[in-house]
Design an enzyme around this catalytic site. Structure first.
Site, PDB file in Angstrom:
ATOM      1  N   TYR A 134     -37.942 -28.193  42.844  1.00 40.55           N
ATOM      2  CA  TYR A 134     -37.186 -28.377  41.604  1.00 40.55           C
ATOM      3  C   TYR A 134     -35.855 -29.095  41.814  1.00 40.55           C
ATOM      4  CZ  TYR A 134     -40.029 -25.457  38.487  1.00 40.55           C
ATOM      5  OH  TYR A 134     -41.025 -24.951  37.702  1.00 40.55           O
ATOM      6  N   LYS A 164     -47.688 -23.177  52.089  1.00 40.98           N
ATOM      7  CA  LYS A 164     -48.789 -24.119  52.324  1.00 40.98           C
ATOM      8  C   LYS A 164     -48.563 -24.706  53.721  1.00 40.98           C
ATOM      9  CE  LYS A 164     -52.441 -26.459  50.936  1.00 40.98           C
ATOM     10  NZ  LYS A 164     -53.778 -25.842  50.756  1.00 40.98           N
ATOM     11  N   ASP A 178     -52.967 -21.635  47.789  1.00 40.99           N
ATOM     12  CA  ASP A 178     -54.252 -21.791  47.079  1.00 40.99           C
ATOM     13  C   ASP A 178     -55.068 -20.506  47.174  1.00 40.99           C
ATOM     14  OD1 ASP A 178     -54.435 -22.341  49.808  1.00 40.99           O
ATOM     15  OD2 ASP A 178     -55.889 -23.974  49.597  1.00 40.99           O
ATOM     16  N   ASP A 231     -43.411 -20.512  40.196  1.00 42.51           N
ATOM     17  CA  ASP A 231     -43.562 -20.848  38.776  1.00 42.51           C
ATOM     18  C   ASP A 231     -45.039 -20.785  38.398  1.00 42.51           C
ATOM     19  OD1 ASP A 231     -42.843 -21.886  36.201  1.00 42.51           O
ATOM     20  OD2 ASP A 231     -43.646 -23.815  36.855  1.00 42.51           O
ATOM     21  N   ASP A 269     -47.257 -17.621  36.055  1.00 45.35           N
ATOM     22  CA  ASP A 269     -48.019 -17.817  34.811  1.00 45.35           C
ATOM     23  C   ASP A 269     -49.426 -17.252  35.000  1.00 45.35           C
ATOM     24  OD1 ASP A 269     -45.936 -19.146  33.487  1.00 45.35           O
ATOM     25  OD2 ASP A 269     -47.271 -20.666  32.648  1.00 45.35           O
TER      26      ASP A 269
HETATM   27  C1  IPM Z   1     -40.075 -20.735  34.006  1.00 44.77           C
HETATM   28  C2  IPM Z   1     -40.249 -21.977  33.179  1.00 44.77           C
HETATM   29  C3  IPM Z   1     -39.232 -23.026  33.608  1.00 44.77           C
HETATM   30  C4  IPM Z   1     -39.462 -23.324  35.070  1.00 44.77           C
HETATM   31  C5  IPM Z   1     -39.276 -24.310  32.755  1.00 44.77           C
HETATM   32  C6  IPM Z   1     -38.994 -24.030  31.301  1.00 44.77           C
HETATM   33  C7  IPM Z   1     -38.356 -25.373  33.265  1.00 44.77           C
HETATM   34  O1  IPM Z   1     -41.545 -22.455  33.273  1.00 44.77           O
HETATM   35  O2  IPM Z   1     -38.970 -20.171  34.009  1.00 44.77           O
HETATM   36  O3  IPM Z   1     -41.043 -20.316  34.631  1.00 44.77           O
HETATM   37  O4  IPM Z   1     -40.343 -24.135  35.400  1.00 44.77           O
HETATM   38  O5  IPM Z   1     -38.748 -22.763  35.915  1.00 44.77           O
HETATM   39 MG    MG Z   2     -42.875 -21.194  34.330  1.00 39.38          MG
END
Ligand code: IPM
Ligand code: MG
Length: 397
Positions: free
Chosen positions: A175, A225, A257, A281, A285
């Site tokens: 990032y 990785k 992975d 990140d 999710d």
């Molecule tokens: C998170 C979000 C953020 C990230 C986005 C909104 C930039 O997806 O906090 O997980 O990627 O860090």
């Molecule tokens: Mg995110």
């Protein structure tokens, strides 16, 4: 009870909630009645809707336990770009610096502005807060509620017993590495992003994971990785060295992975998972589905800075802006509400109050209330506001 609203500059509104006097509290409740300054940054998309419900629940906590939460609102993301010319203004950064904690909604998800490093990119608000406030440790706990085990797309027997904590490195890695750009060449466009880490950055996040594992099941899974990336080979070496300082902790390594697969195959194997910014990140999710929905996962971003009350932190639901359902009272406010609970626990040391919020959420779910993302046959589907009201009332019951 009195409540006042003050204007601070063009974008900030301060609401001060003064709660019940000590004598009105029941004796088993907190004896430490405090005043806490919170910067509230609702942001874009569903951010404002869900943050409103988190604030409502905090107000209930204030009433029940006798605390005063001083909330100062400010703009971030698209609204701030339009009104103030950048995704987060210096004035808002200063407000955050002065506060005990930040309650954040979501930014971005809308048409792209000028690229990831531009001040006109809504997401840059989040990156500036994380980087300038040195909030390098992002904690994302995943513990499904019992009553939601059938709401997930994953089988109940796989989910049962899941209780993991992802510790995502938040101020380095893919990032923030430079260069990160699209450039023109004679052969056409090319683009580059950089995955850069120093030993010190890796060591401090692994240390955070080991410390957190001490009050849990004492197992840390470091995810990398290392079969491909140099940064991962350094990560693995540093993780081994740091973990050696913690003889009570078991450290294992997984490739990212494989970890993505293991998370839905056998989530019970995990306790604390520590990983690079972007891996974290993506994995979180995915892990949110263990809890039933992306609308269920809170997060806390912490560094080393302390306030009079505890660790300074930024608190945000992990779900983002969800433009497709914005403004329709469809969003699940539970991630934002659980985010407020994390704030009470980590930044204010109010664990009974945090427990009260989590118990109220559990109660609402056990009573059969579901937002659209979790709708189930035989349960009552409610909107964002109604879910917030039900949980807020349960806090005060
Ligand atoms: C998170 C979000 C953020 C990230 C986005 C909104 C930039 O997806 O906090 O997980 O990627 O860090
Ligand atoms: Mg995110």
């Amino acid at each position: 009870m009195s409540s006042s609203i003050k204007m601070h500059g063009q974008s900030q509104v301060c609401e001060k909630f003064t709660r019940k006097k000590h004598g009105e509290q029941s004796p088993q409740e907190s004896l430490h009645v405090g005043t806490y300054a919170i910067a509230v940054l609702p942001g874009d998309g569903i951010g404002p809707e869900v943050v409103e419900q988190a604030v409502r629940v905090l107000q209930s906590v204030g009433r029940r336990f006798g605390h005063t939460f001083e909330l100062t609102r400010a703009m971030v993301g698209v609204a701030a770009i339009e009104a103030e010319g950048e995704a987060i203004s210096d004035a808002t950064m200063e407000l955050c610096q002065r506060s005990d904690a930040i309650l954040f909604g979501a930014v971005g998800g809308l048409p792209r502005f000028e690229g990831p490093n531009s001040k006109k990119q809504p997401e840059s608000a989040l990156f500036r807060l994380r980087k300038e406030l040195e909030l390098y440790a992002n904690l994302r706990p995943v513990k499904p509620f019992q009553a939601l085990l059938d709401a997930s797309t994953i089988k109940r027997e796989v989910l049962e017993g899941t209780d993991l904590l992802v510790v995502r490195e938040l101020t380095g890695g893919l990032y923030f590495g430079k260069p990160s750009e699209i450039r023109e060449t004679a052969q056409g466009l090319e683009a580059v992003d950089t995955l850069f880490y120093t030993e010190a950055e890796i060591a401090r996040i692994v240390r955070t994971a080991c410390e957190l594992a001490r009050s849990r099941k004492k197992k840390v899974t470091s995810v990398d990785k290392a079969n491909v990336l140099s940064s991962s080979r350094l990560w693995r070496r540093v993780a081994d060295r740091v973990a050696a300082e913690y003889p009570d902790i078991t450290l294992e390594h997984q490739l990212v992975d494989s970890c993505a697969m293991q998370l839905i195959r056998w989530p019970r194997q995990f306790d604390v998972v520590v990983t690079e910014n972007m891996f974290g990140d993506i994995l979180t999710d995915e892990a949110s589905m263990l809890a039933g929905s992306l609308g269920m996962l809170p997060s806390a971003s912490l560094g080393t800075r302390r306030t009079a009350h505890g660790l300074f932190g930024l608190y945000e639901p992990i779900h983002g802006t969800a433009p497709d359902i914005t403004g329709q009272d469809k969003a699940n406010p539970i991630a934002a509400i659980l985010t407020a609970a994390l704030m009470l626990r980590y930044s204010f040391n109010l664990s009974a109050e945090a427990d009260a919020i989590e118990a109220a959420v559990e109660r609402a779910i056990a009573d059969g209330y579901r937002t659209l993302d979790l709708r189930e046959e035989g349960k009552t589907t409610v909107g964002t506001k109604e879910m917030g009201r039900i949980i807020a009332e349960a806090v005060e019951r």
